[in-house]
Design an enzyme around this catalytic site. Structure first.
Site, PDB file in Angstrom:
ATOM      1  N   TYR A 256       0.832  -1.212   0.000  1.00  0.00           N
ATOM      2  CA  TYR A 256       0.000   0.000   0.000  1.00  0.00           C
ATOM      3  C   TYR A 256       0.868   1.264   0.000  1.00  0.00           C
ATOM      4  O   TYR A 256       0.628   2.204  -0.777  1.00  0.00           O
ATOM      5  CB  TYR A 256      -0.904  -0.049   1.230  1.00  0.00           C
ATOM      6  CG  TYR A 256      -1.907   1.072   1.335  1.00  0.00           C
ATOM      7  CD1 TYR A 256      -3.080   1.046   0.588  1.00  0.00           C
ATOM      8  CD2 TYR A 256      -1.700   2.149   2.202  1.00  0.00           C
ATOM      9  CE1 TYR A 256      -4.014   2.071   0.707  1.00  0.00           C
ATOM     10  CE2 TYR A 256      -2.620   3.162   2.319  1.00  0.00           C
ATOM     11  CZ  TYR A 256      -3.781   3.122   1.574  1.00  0.00           C
ATOM     12  OH  TYR A 256      -4.701   4.135   1.685  1.00  0.00           O
TER      13      TYR A 256
ATOM     14  N   LYS B  14       1.063   4.158  -2.903  1.00  0.00           N
ATOM     15  CA  LYS B  14       0.729   5.567  -2.649  1.00  0.00           C
ATOM     16  C   LYS B  14       1.936   6.480  -2.894  1.00  0.00           C
ATOM     17  O   LYS B  14       1.780   7.612  -3.349  1.00  0.00           O
ATOM     18  CB  LYS B  14       0.183   5.733  -1.228  1.00  0.00           C
ATOM     19  CG  LYS B  14      -1.153   5.016  -1.004  1.00  0.00           C
ATOM     20  CD  LYS B  14      -2.243   5.508  -1.952  1.00  0.00           C
ATOM     21  CE  LYS B  14      -3.624   4.977  -1.587  1.00  0.00           C
ATOM     22  NZ  LYS B  14      -4.689   5.453  -2.476  1.00  0.00           N
TER      23      LYS B  14
END
Ligand SMILES: NC(=O)c1ccc[n+]([C@@H]2O[C@H](COP(=O)([O-])OP(=O)(O)OC[C@H]3O[C@@H](n4cnc5c(N)ncnc54)[C@H](O)[C@@H]3O)[C@@H](O)[C@H]2O)c1
Length: 257
Positions: A165, A169
Site C-alpha cells: 500500500y 501511494k
C-alpha cells in the site's frame, strides 16, 4: 446550516463535469456528493455498480447538477477507456478527475503474497495511471482542468504491514508530480491529497483497538471524517486553487511529520 456547509456552497462548479473513481462509499462518496452539491455534474465510477448508483441518486436528490453511475474496474484498461468515452458522451466533456479508488491487502513483508502486492499496485497505482491517461485529452480540451489523486500518509512515512500500500501511494505521489509538470502548459493542475486515518470501512478493518491507538497518536485527537478530505478536494477543484499544482497536501490531524 453549519459553517462548513456554508463555506462549501460558495464554490460554484456549475457547468463542470467531475469524475470520481471509487465513488460508491467512503471518501469517494463524500467527494462525489460534495462536488455535486457545488453544482458539478458527477460521474460516479465504481466496480460496485449498486453503491455507485446510490451515490448518484443522492446527488440527483439535491436537484443541482446531474449524476450518473458508471460500473468500471479501474485496473482494466479497456473498461477505463470505454468508461471515459461514455462519461464524455453523456456529459459533453470532463473538467475534474478524482482518482480515489483504492484497496488494502495488509501483511508483513516476510509473509506478503505476490497476489497481495499485485492487487494493491493494480488498483491504487495502475488504476490512477489508466484513468488519468484516458482522461488527459479531454482534460486538456476543458481548459483549467483538475486532477486530484488520493494518496495516503503511508506513502510519505511508511506503515508496518503496508509495504504494498505504501509503495502504491508513494507511486501515486511520484506520478502526480510528473504529470503536473507534463500538463502544466495545458493549464491542467494535478495534485495529491494524503489522508491520515479516516473513519471509513477501510480504516475500520484495522479493528477498534488499533484505531484507539491511532487517535492517541494523532495530535488533533480523532480520526478524520470523509468530509475532511472532500472539503480539500472541493477547494482543489475550485478556481481558487488555479496556481497550485504538483503538491501533496496532508489531511491527517497532524499525524505525519
Ligand atoms: N480510510 C482511510 O483511512 C484512508 C487513508 C488514506 C488514504 N485513503 C485512500 O482513500 C481512498 C478511498 O478510501 P476509503 O477509505 O473510502 O475506502 P473504501 O474501501 O471505503 O472505498 C473504496 C471504494 O473504491 C471502490 N473500488 C475498489 N476497487 C475498485 C476497482 N478496482 N475499480 C473501481 N472501484 C474500486 C470500492 O468499491 C469502494 O467503493 C483510497 O484510495 C484509500 O487508499 C484512505
Amino acid at each position: 446550516m453549519s459553517d462548513a456547509q456554508t463555506r462549501r456552497i460558495q464554490v460554484d462548479l456549475s457547468g463542470k463535469v467531475a469524475c470520481v473513481t471509487g465513488a460508491g462509499r467512503g471518501i469517494g462518496r463524500a467527494i462525489a456528493v460534495t462536488l455535486g452539491q457545488a453544482g458539478a455534474s458527477v460521474a460516479c465510477v465504481d466496480v460496485n455498480l449498486e453503491m455507485a448508483q446510490e451515490t448518484a441518486a443522492t446527488i440527483r436528490s439535491f436537484g443541482k447538477g446531474q449524476a450518473e453511475a458508471f460500473p468500471c474496474d479501474v485496473t482494466d484498461s479497456n473498461q477505463v477507456n470505454a468508461t471515459v468515452e461514455s462519461i464524455v458522451e453523456k456529459f459533453g466533456g470532463l473538467h475534474i478527475l478524482v482518482n480515489n479508488a483504492g484497496i488494502t491487502r495488509d501483511g508483513l513483508l516476510l509473509r506478503m503474497k505476490d497476489e497481495q502486492w499485485d492487487a494493491v499496485i493494480a488498483v491504487n497505482l495502475r488504476g490512477t495511471f489508466l484513468f488519468t491517461r484516458a482522461a488527459a485529452r479531454y482534460l486538456i480540451r476543458a481548459g483549467g482542468a483538475r486532477v486530484i489523486n488520493i494518496a495516503s500518509i503511508s506513502g510519505l512515512m511508511g506503515n508496518p504491514g503496508q509495504a504494498n500500500y505504501s509503495a502504491s501511494k508513494a507511486g501515486v505521489i511520484g506520478f502526480t508530480r510528473t504529470v503536473a509538470k507534463e500538463l502544466a502548459s495545458r493549464q491542467v493542475t494535478v495534485n495529491a491529497i494524503a489522508p491520515g486515518f479516516i473513519a471509513t470501512e477501510m480504516a475500520h478493518a484495522l479493528g477498534e483497538q488499533a484505531l484507539e491507538e491511532i487517535k492517541k497518536r494523532t495530535p488533533l485527537g480523532r480520526l478524520g471524517d470523509p468530509q475532511d478530505v472532500a472539503d480539500l478536494a472541493l477547494f482543489l477543484a475550485s478556481d481558487s486553487a488555479a496556481f497550485i499544482t504538483g503538491t501533496v497536501i496532508r489531511v491527517d490531524g497532524g499525524l505525519a511529520e
